[in-house]
Design a protein around this motif. Structure first.
Motif, short mmCIF file in Angstrom:
data_model
loop_
_atom_site.label_atom_id
_atom_site.label_comp_id
_atom_site.label_asym_id
_atom_site.label_seq_id
_atom_site.Cartn_x
_atom_site.Cartn_y
_atom_site.Cartn_z
N TYR A 145 0.80 -1.22 0.00
CA TYR A 145 0.00 0.00 0.00
C TYR A 145 0.84 1.28 0.00
CZ TYR A 145 0.86 0.34 5.00
OH TYR A 145 1.46 0.45 6.23
N THR A 150 -9.66 4.53 0.10
CA THR A 150 -8.76 4.33 -1.04
C THR A 150 -8.24 5.66 -1.56
OG1 THR A 150 -10.63 4.25 -2.58
CG2 THR A 150 -9.79 2.15 -1.75
N PHE A 193 -4.27 4.06 -2.74
CA PHE A 193 -4.01 2.67 -3.09
C PHE A 193 -5.34 1.94 -3.20
CE2 PHE A 193 -3.41 -1.77 -1.86
CZ PHE A 193 -2.47 -2.15 -2.80
#
Length: 72
Positions: free
Chosen positions: A5, A47, A52
């Motif tokens: 991430y 997100t 990510f």
């Protein structure tokens, strides 16, 4: 498939769209919308915040043009 991430795979335009839709979906919960919309909105905000997307990483896709491809 790489789920690191710290490597961004969401570009600026994608990030702004996700953030706006996330806020709208969360706000809709308070105006009679279902809790599922709020949950989706929270995922979209998450997100956008982390830049990510696990689904993008699953398919080695990236909208971030400044970063190297996720799978490389």
């Amino acid at each position: 498939m790489n789920f690191d991430y710290t490597k961004h795979n969401i570009g600026n335009n994608d990030r702004m769209i996700r953030a706006a839709l996330g806020v709208l979906l969360i706000a809709s919960v308070f105006f009679g919308g279902g809790w599922v919309g709020g949950l989706i909105g929270a995922v979209l905000l998450g997100t956008a915040g982390f830049r990510f997307c696990p689904a993008y990483a699953l398919f080695d896709f990236s909208t971030d043009k400044t970063a190297a491809p996720v799978g490389k």
